[in-house]
Design a protein around this motif. Structure first.
Motif, PDB file in Angstrom:
ATOM      1  N   LEU A   1      45.361  47.774  53.707  1.00  0.00           N
ATOM      2  CA  LEU A   1      44.272  47.878  52.740  1.00  0.00           C
ATOM      3  C   LEU A   1      44.268  46.718  51.749  1.00  0.00           C
ATOM      4  CD1 LEU A   1      44.004  51.685  52.015  1.00  0.00           C
ATOM      5  CD2 LEU A   1      43.069  50.308  53.870  1.00  0.00           C
ATOM      6  N   GLU A   2      45.422  46.090  51.554  1.00  0.00           N
ATOM      7  CA  GLU A   2      45.463  44.906  50.695  1.00  0.00           C
ATOM      8  C   GLU A   2      44.540  43.823  51.247  1.00  0.00           C
ATOM      9  OE1 GLU A   2      48.669  41.489  49.173  1.00  0.00           O
ATOM     10  OE2 GLU A   2      49.351  43.239  50.344  1.00  0.00           O
ATOM     11  N   GLU A   3      44.651  43.559  52.551  1.00  0.00           N
ATOM     12  CA  GLU A   3      43.790  42.559  53.167  1.00  0.00           C
ATOM     13  C   GLU A   3      42.342  43.028  53.213  1.00  0.00           C
ATOM     14  OE1 GLU A   3      43.442  39.771  57.188  1.00  0.00           O
ATOM     15  OE2 GLU A   3      45.028  41.270  57.033  1.00  0.00           O
ATOM     16  N   ALA A   4      42.124  44.325  53.383  1.00  0.00           N
ATOM     17  CA  ALA A   4      40.763  44.855  53.407  1.00  0.00           C
ATOM     18  C   ALA A   4      40.052  44.557  52.088  1.00  0.00           C
ATOM     19  CB  ALA A   4      40.777  46.353  53.681  1.00  0.00           C
ATOM     20  N   LEU A   5      40.753  44.746  50.977  1.00  0.00           N
ATOM     21  CA  LEU A   5      40.163  44.455  49.674  1.00  0.00           C
ATOM     22  C   LEU A   5      39.887  42.968  49.504  1.00  0.00           C
ATOM     23  CD1 LEU A   5      42.305  46.855  47.476  1.00  0.00           C
ATOM     24  CD2 LEU A   5      39.808  46.950  47.749  1.00  0.00           C
ATOM     25  N   TYR A   6      40.777  42.152  50.028  1.00  0.00           N
ATOM     26  CA  TYR A   6      40.565  40.708  49.945  1.00  0.00           C
ATOM     27  C   TYR A   6      39.333  40.292  50.756  1.00  0.00           C
ATOM     28  CZ  TYR A   6      41.353  35.701  50.476  1.00  0.00           C
ATOM     29  OH  TYR A   6      41.201  34.336  50.481  1.00  0.00           O
TER      30      TYR A   6
ATOM     31  N   LYS B   1      37.658  42.615  43.498  1.00  0.00           N
ATOM     32  CA  LYS B   1      38.800  41.831  43.031  1.00  0.00           C
ATOM     33  C   LYS B   1      39.578  42.590  41.956  1.00  0.00           C
ATOM     34  CE  LYS B   1      40.227  37.267  41.503  1.00  0.00           C
ATOM     35  NZ  LYS B   1      41.218  37.790  40.547  1.00  0.00           N
ATOM     36  N   ARG B   2      38.881  43.325  41.103  1.00  0.00           N
ATOM     37  CA  ARG B   2      39.553  44.098  40.068  1.00  0.00           C
ATOM     38  C   ARG B   2      40.441  45.176  40.704  1.00  0.00           C
ATOM     39  NH1 ARG B   2      35.642  44.502  37.115  1.00  0.00           N
ATOM     40  NH2 ARG B   2      34.669  46.390  37.965  1.00  0.00           N
ATOM     41  N   VAL B   3      39.925  45.842  41.738  1.00  0.00           N
ATOM     42  CA  VAL B   3      40.727  46.857  42.439  1.00  0.00           C
ATOM     43  C   VAL B   3      41.917  46.208  43.125  1.00  0.00           C
ATOM     44  CG1 VAL B   3      40.710  48.578  44.276  1.00  0.00           C
ATOM     45  CG2 VAL B   3      38.741  48.378  42.747  1.00  0.00           C
ATOM     46  N   LEU B   4      41.703  45.044  43.734  1.00  0.00           N
ATOM     47  CA  LEU B   4      42.797  44.318  44.390  1.00  0.00           C
ATOM     48  C   LEU B   4      43.868  43.935  43.381  1.00  0.00           C
ATOM     49  CD1 LEU B   4      43.975  42.917  46.901  1.00  0.00           C
ATOM     50  CD2 LEU B   4      42.540  40.927  46.364  1.00  0.00           C
ATOM     51  N   ASP B   5      43.451  43.435  42.207  1.00  0.00           N
ATOM     52  CA  ASP B   5      44.410  43.044  41.174  1.00  0.00           C
ATOM     53  C   ASP B   5      45.202  44.235  40.651  1.00  0.00           C
ATOM     54  OD1 ASP B   5      43.728  40.370  41.266  1.00  0.00           O
ATOM     55  OD2 ASP B   5      42.189  40.541  39.709  1.00  0.00           O
ATOM     56  N   GLN B   6      44.517  45.383  40.512  1.00  0.00           N
ATOM     57  CA  GLN B   6      45.179  46.568  39.969  1.00  0.00           C
ATOM     58  C   GLN B   6      46.205  47.145  40.939  1.00  0.00           C
ATOM     59  OE1 GLN B   6      41.918  49.187  39.019  1.00  0.00           O
ATOM     60  NE2 GLN B   6      41.487  48.188  37.047  1.00  0.00           N
ATOM     61  N   ASN B   7      45.841  47.157  42.223  1.00  0.00           N
ATOM     62  CA  ASN B   7      46.716  47.781  43.210  1.00  0.00           C
ATOM     63  C   ASN B   7      47.731  46.825  43.810  1.00  0.00           C
ATOM     64  OD1 ASN B   7      45.629  50.728  43.894  1.00  0.00           O
ATOM     65  ND2 ASN B   7      43.840  49.440  43.485  1.00  0.00           N
ATOM     66  N   TYR B   8      47.400  45.544  43.850  1.00  0.00           N
ATOM     67  CA  TYR B   8      48.306  44.550  44.432  1.00  0.00           C
ATOM     68  C   TYR B   8      48.359  43.336  43.504  1.00  0.00           C
ATOM     69  CZ  TYR B   8      47.216  47.461  48.486  1.00  0.00           C
ATOM     70  OH  TYR B   8      47.027  48.522  49.334  1.00  0.00           O
ATOM     71  N   PRO B   9      49.000  43.507  42.341  1.00  0.00           N
ATOM     72  CA  PRO B   9      48.997  42.418  41.344  1.00  0.00           C
ATOM     73  C   PRO B   9      49.652  41.135  41.838  1.00  0.00           C
ATOM     74  CG  PRO B   9      50.564  44.135  40.759  1.00  0.00           C
ATOM     75  CD  PRO B   9      49.746  44.675  41.871  1.00  0.00           C
ATOM     76  N   ASN B  10      50.527  41.237  42.830  1.00  0.00           N
ATOM     77  CA  ASN B  10      51.208  40.051  43.362  1.00  0.00           C
ATOM     78  C   ASN B  10      50.718  39.710  44.769  1.00  0.00           C
ATOM     79  OD1 ASN B  10      52.940  39.847  41.034  1.00  0.00           O
ATOM     80  ND2 ASN B  10      54.108  41.583  41.871  1.00  0.00           N
ATOM     81  N   SER B  11      49.486  40.052  45.058  1.00  0.00           N
ATOM     82  CA  SER B  11      48.948  39.847  46.399  1.00  0.00           C
ATOM     83  C   SER B  11      49.003  38.377  46.821  1.00  0.00           C
ATOM     84  CB  SER B  11      47.498  40.329  46.462  1.00  0.00           C
ATOM     85  OG  SER B  11      46.941  40.052  47.730  1.00  0.00           O
ATOM     86  N   VAL B  12      49.558  38.143  47.996  1.00  0.00           N
ATOM     87  CA  VAL B  12      49.644  36.776  48.514  1.00  0.00           C
ATOM     88  C   VAL B  12      48.269  36.271  48.942  1.00  0.00           C
ATOM     89  CG1 VAL B  12      52.023  37.038  49.270  1.00  0.00           C
ATOM     90  CG2 VAL B  12      50.161  37.607  50.838  1.00  0.00           C
ATOM     91  N   TYR B  13      47.342  37.192  49.173  1.00  0.00           N
ATOM     92  CA  TYR B  13      46.012  36.771  49.611  1.00  0.00           C
ATOM     93  C   TYR B  13      45.287  35.987  48.515  1.00  0.00           C
ATOM     94  CZ  TYR B  13      46.708  39.846  53.586  1.00  0.00           C
ATOM     95  OH  TYR B  13      47.217  40.425  54.720  1.00  0.00           O
ATOM     96  N   LEU B  14      45.592  36.324  47.272  1.00  0.00           N
ATOM     97  CA  LEU B  14      44.933  35.642  46.170  1.00  0.00           C
ATOM     98  C   LEU B  14      45.435  34.213  45.988  1.00  0.00           C
ATOM     99  CD1 LEU B  14      44.856  38.557  43.567  1.00  0.00           C
ATOM    100  CD2 LEU B  14      42.978  37.707  44.976  1.00  0.00           C
ATOM    101  N   THR B  15      46.621  33.935  46.516  1.00  0.00           N
ATOM    102  CA  THR B  15      47.179  32.584  46.375  1.00  0.00           C
ATOM    103  C   THR B  15      47.175  31.806  47.678  1.00  0.00           C
ATOM    104  OG1 THR B  15      49.405  33.488  46.718  1.00  0.00           O
ATOM    105  CG2 THR B  15      48.645  33.254  44.439  1.00  0.00           C
ATOM    106  N   ARG B  16      47.265  32.519  48.811  1.00  0.00           N
ATOM    107  CA  ARG B  16      47.384  31.831  50.098  1.00  0.00           C
ATOM    108  C   ARG B  16      46.200  32.065  51.030  1.00  0.00           C
ATOM    109  NH1 ARG B  16      53.621  33.380  51.790  1.00  0.00           N
ATOM    110  NH2 ARG B  16      54.612  32.857  49.780  1.00  0.00           N
ATOM    111  N   GLY B  17      45.353  33.015  50.706  1.00  0.00           N
ATOM    112  CA  GLY B  17      44.252  33.314  51.604  1.00  0.00           C
ATOM    113  C   GLY B  17      44.700  34.184  52.763  1.00  0.00           C
ATOM    114  N   PHE B  18      44.005  34.067  53.887  1.00  0.00           N
ATOM    115  CA  PHE B  18      44.306  34.920  55.038  1.00  0.00           C
ATOM    116  C   PHE B  18      45.665  34.583  55.633  1.00  0.00           C
ATOM    117  CE2 PHE B  18      39.628  35.328  55.175  1.00  0.00           C
ATOM    118  CZ  PHE B  18      39.554  36.708  55.157  1.00  0.00           C
ATOM    119  N   ARG B  19      46.291  35.609  56.191  1.00  0.00           N
ATOM    120  CA  ARG B  19      47.557  35.451  56.878  1.00  0.00           C
ATOM    121  C   ARG B  19      47.339  34.675  58.166  1.00  0.00           C
ATOM    122  NH1 ARG B  19      49.700  40.936  57.050  1.00  0.00           N
ATOM    123  NH2 ARG B  19      47.891  41.318  58.338  1.00  0.00           N
ATOM    124  N   GLY B  20      48.394  33.966  58.608  1.00  0.00           N
ATOM    125  CA  GLY B  20      48.310  33.217  59.860  1.00  0.00           C
ATOM    126  C   GLY B  20      48.002  34.126  61.025  1.00  0.00           C
TER     127      GLY B  20
END
Length: 267
Positions: free
Chosen positions: A215-220, A239-258
């Protein structure tokens, strides 16, 4: 006239020979005269030795010889297991469905539900298909969903069953896999600029699969797709929901996973 009589006689001889040959090649039932207990013992020996193809017909014979007895019921369950191990998954599920239909009050219903779930859980074209490289939009998660349904019925109806703890663990895995499937498809659409379809699949994952890692990626994906669609308010909400639930989400800094890293890989 004499030649005609000889031809007729020859034809009769050939016909008789063919009939005798057919009789001589008719399969011999080696279990003729065996007691149900002996058939069961032979079938169990074949099962334990991994000779699934030999065990299956013995259990089918036992079903008929011991009809109406607990031994016949056990034969159906053992046949389903042998069919599963022999790669006959559809046949195994049909056998289990028939067992549950004929014996709804059997104390072995929990095992039948568990086996049905396991068979679908291990279906390579269902639960684990998303790990291959075929386009995810072309796959069906029917087997995974049916596995979940069987396990869910088991834990609901038989919470104290010996099979319930394993069924619960498999349910959690199945939910995560189904959620990741939806997210994979959402990403597939996003990367092909089908942003509305990406939003729909990401929302589906969020609505259906609570607390799944995917769901982290789903929100992204929602955030990015709404941005592409120019829907800024919905983008900001996501984005607000993503920040609240995954404050250290790698998607916000790295984008999609390989693309080569599966969802369950943690290293």
């Amino acid at each position: 006239m004499q030649r005609a009589r000889l031809s007729a006689a020859s034809a009769a001889v050939l016909t008789l020979a063919a009939l005798l040959s057919a009789c001589s090649t008719k399969p011999v039932d080696k279990t003729a005269g065996w007691s149900p207990n002996r058939i069961h013992a032979e079938a169990k020996d074949e099962l334990n030795s991994g000779a699934w193809d030999k065990a299956i017909p013995l259990y089918e014979t036992l079903e008929g010889r011991a009809a109406g007895t607990p031994l016949a019921q056990q034969a159906q369950l053992d046949k389903a297991y042998a069919q599963f191990k022999d790669g006959q998954k559809a046949e195994a599920i049909a056998t289990l469905d028939r067992f549950m239909r004929l014996h709804p009050a059997s104390p072995a219903i929990d095992y039948a539900l568990y086996m049905k779930g396991v068979i679908n859980f291990n279906d390579e074209l269902g639960l684990f298909a998303f790990l291959s490289r075929q386009d995810l939009s072309e796959r069906d998660q029917k087997a995974a969903k049916e596995a979940f349904e069987s396990f869910n019925e088991l834990v609901t109806r038989y919470p104290d069953s010996r099979y319930t703890p394993d069924a619960r663990a498999r349910m959690r895995y199945t939910v995560n896999a189904l959620a990741q499937y939806e997210v994979h498809v959402a990403r597939y659409y996003y990367q092909r600029a089908a942003y509305v379809a990406a939003v729909n699949r990401a929302q589906q994952a969020i609505a259906d699969y609570r607390d799944a890692p995917a769901l982290e990626e789903a929100l992204y994906i929602l955030t990015q797709a709404y941005d592409k669609l120019g829907m800024n308010d919905l983008r900001d909400d996501s984005k607000r929901v993503l920040d609240q639930n995954y404050p250290n989400s790698v998607y916000l800094t790295r984008g999609f996973r390989g693309p080569d890293k599966p969802w369950w890989q943690i290293w």
